[in-house]
Design a protein around this motif. Structure first.
Motif: not given
Lengths: 184, 184
Positions: A13-16, A51-54, A108-110
């Motif tokens: 569900e994340m962009t890798r 959008n660090t969680s994406g 950064i939280g990525v």
């Protein structure tokens, strides 16, 4: 930093985004090359943004095997263990390079993973793309002219042509280019 | 939809992504080609994701001038006005194509601009990149093999090589490829 085997498609569900990173040719390990850093910063600023969680970053560092050992001028190989030590030294240096990218992503939280492979960078990157199936591959490029490219070859051109995923090449900015553009 | 002249760098805090879009070779206007739609959907799903306020999409549609007019089989040219009408028809059809992308962006809540230019698509896209300075250019690609490419040529290969910004090429998925892959 996780082992390569843990790079699964569970986080689909994340962009890798896979990033090919290498060491500076001028400063050596653990410094990252200018083009690796440019590619990384571009990805953070222009794609991930707030959008660090994406997104999940996948850092791949490919080490070129030193077949004759002449690179490692300080080493004397007297036993099989010495070769093992040299390999271990490579591994440690590569790990320090990756640490830079992993630490910054973490700050950064990525989410990220990072790993090292040995071989011809262009071949290994394409092979890892096939295995890991990222949504995008980002590679840096020294922005060499056609004359310089003939001698140096570019990993990015090969990846654009052969990797089985969308590929974007980020050129170094002109003000970051060292005196000899083949460097770094 | 705004005139080309309004595409300024005032929104520099957003990531500005230019998309080259064209009509379907099979269904004609106002239908978008499969590769244009793939490139658009990839940008929405993999890059913009939920961060709709962080991006601005710039849709460029390049129309190839029909020098001999034979394309337009229903028209009879009896006066200079007839040619003007044909030009107007092109413009209207191109506008309907862009409407699809603008409407979908608007529904999702992504800012966008769209415009039409006449000329050789690859040359015009590179020229517009130079003028508008997007952060990224996304172009679709029919995923032709080397044999088919010789006859068809690919706009995306030219853009990757010559455009003055990062370029990403999105291939059609295999299941979306029509019987003759040169189509659409």
């Amino acid at each position: 930093m996780a082992a390569a085997t843990s790079v699964e498609r569970v986080d689909s569900e994340m962009t890798r985004i896979m990033l090919g990173v290498n060491e500076s040719s001028m400063k050596g390990y653990p410094n990252a090359s200018i083009s690796s850093k440019s590619a990384f910063e571009w990805t953070l600023n222009k794609i991930i943004r707030s959008n660090t969680s994406g997104f999940k970053l996948l850092f791949l560092h490919v080490q070129v095997p030193d077949e004759d050992g002449f690179d490692d001028v300080d080493s004397i190989y007297a036993s099989p263990e010495d070769f093992r030590d040299a390999k271990r030294k490579d591994k440690i240096e590569g790990t320090h390079l990756l640490e830079y990218f992993v630490k910054r992503s973490h700050d950064i939280g990525v989410a990220c993973e990072a790993w090292i492979k040995k071989g011809d960078p262009k071949e290994v990157i394409c092979h890892e793309v096939k295995r890991v199936k990222p949504d995008l591959l980002v590679v840096g490029n020294r922005g060499l002219g056609p004359f310089q490219r003939v001698f140096v070859g570019t990993v990015s051109e090969f990846c654009v042509k052969h990797c089985e995923c969308p590929v974007v090449t980020i050129k170094r900015s002109a003000e970051e280019t060292p005196q000899d553009p083949v460097d770094d």
